[in-house]
Design a protein around this motif. Structure first.
Motif, PDB file in Angstrom:
ATOM      1  N   PRO A 150      37.824  67.566  98.648  1.00 56.25           N
ATOM      2  CA  PRO A 150      36.694  66.934  99.195  1.00 56.25           C
ATOM      3  C   PRO A 150      36.240  65.508  98.674  1.00 56.25           C
ATOM      4  CG  PRO A 150      36.402  69.249  98.979  1.00 56.25           C
ATOM      5  CD  PRO A 150      37.525  68.823  98.045  1.00 56.25           C
ATOM      6  N   VAL A 151      35.540  64.839  99.602  1.00 54.17           N
ATOM      7  CA  VAL A 151      35.082  63.339  99.052  1.00 54.17           C
ATOM      8  C   VAL A 151      34.169  63.579  97.955  1.00 54.17           C
ATOM      9  CG1 VAL A 151      34.023  61.409  99.450  1.00 54.17           C
ATOM     10  CG2 VAL A 151      35.535  62.295 101.022  1.00 54.17           C
ATOM     11  N   SER A 152      33.337  64.595  97.811  1.00 55.60           N
ATOM     12  CA  SER A 152      32.303  64.831  96.897  1.00 55.60           C
ATOM     13  C   SER A 152      32.779  65.176  95.778  1.00 55.60           C
ATOM     14  CB  SER A 152      31.240  66.020  97.545  1.00 55.60           C
ATOM     15  OG  SER A 152      31.823  67.147  97.809  1.00 55.60           O
ATOM     16  N   PHE A 153      33.941  65.950  95.846  1.00 54.71           N
ATOM     17  CA  PHE A 153      34.615  66.571  94.435  1.00 54.71           C
ATOM     18  C   PHE A 153      35.193  65.508  93.702  1.00 54.71           C
ATOM     19  CE2 PHE A 153      37.847  68.929  92.066  1.00 54.71           C
ATOM     20  CZ  PHE A 153      36.903  69.590  91.334  1.00 54.71           C
ATOM     21  N   ALA A 154      35.789  64.380  94.675  1.00 56.05           N
ATOM     22  CA  ALA A 154      36.572  63.399  94.158  1.00 56.05           C
ATOM     23  C   ALA A 154      35.546  62.390  93.621  1.00 56.05           C
ATOM     24  CB  ALA A 154      37.372  62.483  95.163  1.00 56.05           C
ATOM     25  N   GLN A 155      34.604  62.530  93.862  1.00 51.83           N
ATOM     26  CA  GLN A 155      33.430  61.440  93.127  1.00 51.83           C
ATOM     27  C   GLN A 155      32.968  61.957  91.881  1.00 51.83           C
ATOM     28  OE1 GLN A 155      30.668  61.376  96.404  1.00 51.83           O
ATOM     29  NE2 GLN A 155      31.358  59.503  97.365  1.00 51.83           N
ATOM     30  N   LYS A 156      33.108  63.288  91.885  1.00 47.71           N
ATOM     31  CA  LYS A 156      32.721  63.936  90.728  1.00 47.71           C
ATOM     32  C   LYS A 156      33.756  63.808  89.581  1.00 47.71           C
ATOM     33  CE  LYS A 156      29.411  67.510  92.665  1.00 47.71           C
ATOM     34  NZ  LYS A 156      29.319  68.843  92.635  1.00 47.71           N
ATOM     35  N   ILE A 157      34.787  63.573  89.971  1.00 52.79           N
ATOM     36  CA  ILE A 157      36.095  63.421  89.291  1.00 52.79           C
ATOM     37  C   ILE A 157      36.066  61.995  88.567  1.00 52.79           C
ATOM     38  CG2 ILE A 157      38.622  63.344  88.994  1.00 52.79           C
ATOM     39  CD1 ILE A 157      38.673  65.844  90.930  1.00 52.79           C
ATOM     40  N   GLY A 158      35.877  61.164  89.542  1.00 56.40           N
ATOM     41  CA  GLY A 158      35.526  59.918  89.228  1.00 56.40           C
ATOM     42  C   GLY A 158      34.630  59.463  88.099  1.00 56.40           C
ATOM     43  N   ASP A 159      33.267  60.283  88.419  1.00 55.42           N
ATOM     44  CA  ASP A 159      32.306  60.272  87.281  1.00 55.42           C
ATOM     45  C   ASP A 159      32.864  60.627  85.877  1.00 55.42           C
ATOM     46  OD1 ASP A 159      30.680  58.741  88.873  1.00 55.42           O
ATOM     47  OD2 ASP A 159      29.385  60.718  89.054  1.00 55.42           O
ATOM     48  N   LYS A 160      33.490  61.559  85.690  1.00 57.44           N
ATOM     49  CA  LYS A 160      34.266  62.054  84.592  1.00 57.44           C
ATOM     50  C   LYS A 160      35.127  61.204  84.041  1.00 57.44           C
ATOM     51  CE  LYS A 160      31.756  66.019  84.559  1.00 57.44           C
ATOM     52  NZ  LYS A 160      30.609  66.448  83.877  1.00 57.44           N
ATOM     53  N   LEU A 161      36.121  60.639  84.888  1.00 59.65           N
ATOM     54  CA  LEU A 161      37.021  59.913  84.416  1.00 59.65           C
ATOM     55  C   LEU A 161      36.455  58.472  83.942  1.00 59.65           C
ATOM     56  CD1 LEU A 161      39.994  60.003  87.148  1.00 59.65           C
ATOM     57  CD2 LEU A 161      39.905  60.662  84.709  1.00 59.65           C
ATOM     58  N   ALA A 162      35.310  58.097  84.380  1.00 58.00           N
ATOM     59  CA  ALA A 162      34.557  56.771  83.869  1.00 58.00           C
ATOM     60  C   ALA A 162      33.918  57.225  82.747  1.00 58.00           C
ATOM     61  CB  ALA A 162      33.471  56.511  84.991  1.00 58.00           C
ATOM     62  N   SER A 163      33.452  58.304  82.343  1.00 57.88           N
ATOM     63  CA  SER A 163      32.952  58.542  81.036  1.00 57.88           C
ATOM     64  C   SER A 163      34.289  58.758  80.170  1.00 57.88           C
ATOM     65  CB  SER A 163      32.182  60.041  81.010  1.00 57.88           C
ATOM     66  OG  SER A 163      31.078  60.010  81.920  1.00 57.88           O
ATOM     67  N   PHE A 164      35.089  59.272  80.362  1.00 59.27           N
ATOM     68  CA  PHE A 164      36.419  59.477  79.670  1.00 59.27           C
ATOM     69  C   PHE A 164      36.940  58.007  79.091  1.00 59.27           C
ATOM     70  CE2 PHE A 164      40.966  59.690  78.867  1.00 59.27           C
ATOM     71  CZ  PHE A 164      41.227  60.648  77.878  1.00 59.27           C
ATOM     72  N   PHE A 165      36.959  57.334  80.292  1.00 56.63           N
ATOM     73  CA  PHE A 165      37.565  55.754  79.921  1.00 56.63           C
ATOM     74  C   PHE A 165      36.519  55.128  78.725  1.00 56.63           C
ATOM     75  CE2 PHE A 165      40.672  56.483  82.854  1.00 56.63           C
ATOM     76  CZ  PHE A 165      41.553  55.414  82.575  1.00 56.63           C
ATOM     77  N   TYR A 166      35.193  55.143  79.091  1.00 56.39           N
ATOM     78  CA  TYR A 166      34.261  54.555  78.499  1.00 56.39           C
ATOM     79  C   TYR A 166      34.184  54.888  76.822  1.00 56.39           C
ATOM     80  CZ  TYR A 166      29.680  53.064  76.718  1.00 56.39           C
ATOM     81  OH  TYR A 166      28.665  52.317  76.123  1.00 56.39           O
ATOM     82  N   TYR A 167      34.498  56.386  76.701  1.00 56.73           N
ATOM     83  CA  TYR A 167      34.387  56.532  75.362  1.00 56.73           C
ATOM     84  C   TYR A 167      35.924  56.517  74.463  1.00 56.73           C
ATOM     85  CZ  TYR A 167      29.624  58.404  75.861  1.00 56.73           C
ATOM     86  OH  TYR A 167      28.413  58.364  76.020  1.00 56.73           O
ATOM     87  N   PHE A 168      36.908  56.784  75.309  1.00 54.16           N
ATOM     88  CA  PHE A 168      38.355  57.069  74.736  1.00 54.16           C
ATOM     89  C   PHE A 168      39.188  56.007  75.352  1.00 54.16           C
ATOM     90  CE2 PHE A 168      36.336  61.030  75.281  1.00 54.16           C
ATOM     91  CZ  PHE A 168      36.436  61.751  73.849  1.00 54.16           C
ATOM     92  N   ILE A 169      39.075  55.309  76.148  1.00 52.86           N
ATOM     93  CA  ILE A 169      40.044  54.084  76.860  1.00 52.86           C
ATOM     94  C   ILE A 169      39.219  53.062  76.906  1.00 52.86           C
ATOM     95  CG2 ILE A 169      42.061  53.507  77.951  1.00 52.86           C
ATOM     96  CD1 ILE A 169      42.580  56.341  78.669  1.00 52.86           C
ATOM     97  N   PRO A 170      38.371  52.314  76.057  1.00 53.78           N
ATOM     98  CA  PRO A 170      37.330  51.327  76.519  1.00 53.78           C
ATOM     99  C   PRO A 170      37.738  50.087  76.857  1.00 53.78           C
ATOM    100  CG  PRO A 170      37.645  51.685  73.962  1.00 53.78           C
ATOM    101  CD  PRO A 170      38.601  52.806  74.586  1.00 53.78           C
ATOM    102  N   TYR A 171      38.310  49.900  77.970  1.00 54.13           N
ATOM    103  CA  TYR A 171      39.064  48.644  78.384  1.00 54.13           C
ATOM    104  C   TYR A 171      37.749  47.589  78.501  1.00 54.13           C
ATOM    105  CZ  TYR A 171      40.782  45.171  81.730  1.00 54.13           C
ATOM    106  OH  TYR A 171      41.254  44.154  82.040  1.00 54.13           O
ATOM    107  N   ARG A 172      37.829  46.613  77.878  1.00 54.33           N
ATOM    108  CA  ARG A 172      36.997  45.404  77.897  1.00 54.33           C
ATOM    109  C   ARG A 172      35.569  46.040  77.585  1.00 54.33           C
ATOM    110  NH1 ARG A 172      38.520  40.893  82.131  1.00 54.33           N
ATOM    111  NH2 ARG A 172      40.800  40.561  81.264  1.00 54.33           N
TER     112      ARG A 172
END
Length: 302
Positions: free
Chosen positions: A28-50
């Protein structure tokens, strides 16, 4: 040999992407958006591109804000970007009527511009979900978007077929040739719109205008096109709302006639830059701070 290796690399990148997209689209789109938020936090802390770059530019642009506030904005910049990716992935599953209703905007300026019969140049920015902004606009008015060809030809074909299937017409940015400019003029002659993202660093061939109190190199193309066609030029900024909908802010940019083409371009670009800065100040987390907006200015200064 080099061509064969390039093709192998293209497929090595493309096939895993298609597999990932296949499974994402089962959600579902809503669930994918939640995954997107989690991935954003993961990248911010662990793969901090720029990440350092984003925090640096936010700090310079908002000296009145605390470092805690700056870091919160930076984290939300990642969330905005991943949210845009989710939007693009689910374009193919969304009916046109739903796409159209996801964006609200005052159509008066747009309608008046098209009524002149000379087409319309749109100057959007990497705000909110810029792909969504163009897609929703296409449900009301014909739109041609200038796009850069991706290095991976398979990915380029997938992305641009997705756009065209949902209502866009693509005009490739082919540098050092008149083809792009000609195609844009032809679209304007048909009273269509041409959308040119204008908020990126344009290198030494750009025009320096103020942005957050610092000179930034800005593309000349949109202004030059509008002046050549003598058509209306409008800035459009899609702002994501808390409920997931988008609100498109629209601003008219008066077409100057000073008798000096360079000065006319400067006036248009400065007006656009002021309008963009205003919306970014109100929604800093929704602009694509990953861009090196002041790269050329820093090179010239250095």
């Amino acid at each position: 040999m080099a061509v064969t290796l390039r093709k192998i690399q293209n497929y090595a990148e493309y096939i895993p992407l298609r597999i990932i997209l296949f499974f994402i689209l089962l959600l579902p789109v809503s669930f994918a958006q939640k995954i997107g938020d989690k991935l954003a936090s993961f990248f911010y802390y662990f793969i901090p591109y720029r990440k350092k770059h984003v925090i640096k530019e936010l700090t310079l642009s908002f000296p009145e804000k605390s470092q805690k506030d700056i870091q919160t904005i930076a984290k939300n910049v990642y969330k905005t970007f991943f949210g845009m990716i989710v939007d693009v992935v689910f374009f193919s599953k969304m009916p046109d009527e739903k796409i159209k209703n996801m964006m609200t905007y005052d159509k008066t300026i747009i309608a008046n511009a098209f009524a002149k019969g000379r087409g319309v140049v749109l100057m959007p920015a990497h705000m909110g979900s810029w792909e969504w902004t163009a897609l929703s606009f296409s449900k009301d008015y014909p739109i041609n978007i200038t796009v850069t060809k991706q290095k991976n030809e398979l990915f380029d074909k997938m992305l641009n077929e997705s756009r065209m299937n949902k209502g866009y017409t693509n005009i490739y940015k082919i540098y050092k040739t008149p083809m792009m400019f000609r195609d844009c003029l032809n679209a304007l002659k048909l009273n269509q719109s041409v959308s040119i993202l204008s908020d990126q660093d344009a290198g030494r061939n750009g025009m320096f205008v103020p942005f957050f109190g610092r000179p930034a190199s800005m593309p000349r193309g949109a202004a030059l096109l509008a002046l050549k066609a003598q058509c209306p030029i409008i800035s459009v900024f899609g702002i994501r709302q808390k409920d997931g909908h988008m609100n498109m802010e629209i601003h008219d940019i008066p077409l100057p006639n000073t008798g000096n083409k360079e000065e006319d371009i400067r006036i248009i670009n400065t007006t656009y830059s002021h309008q963009l800065e205003d919306v970014v100040r109100r929604h800093p987390e929704q602009w694509f701070w990953f861009h090196r907006k002041w790269k050329t200015q820093q090179m010239v200064r250095g």
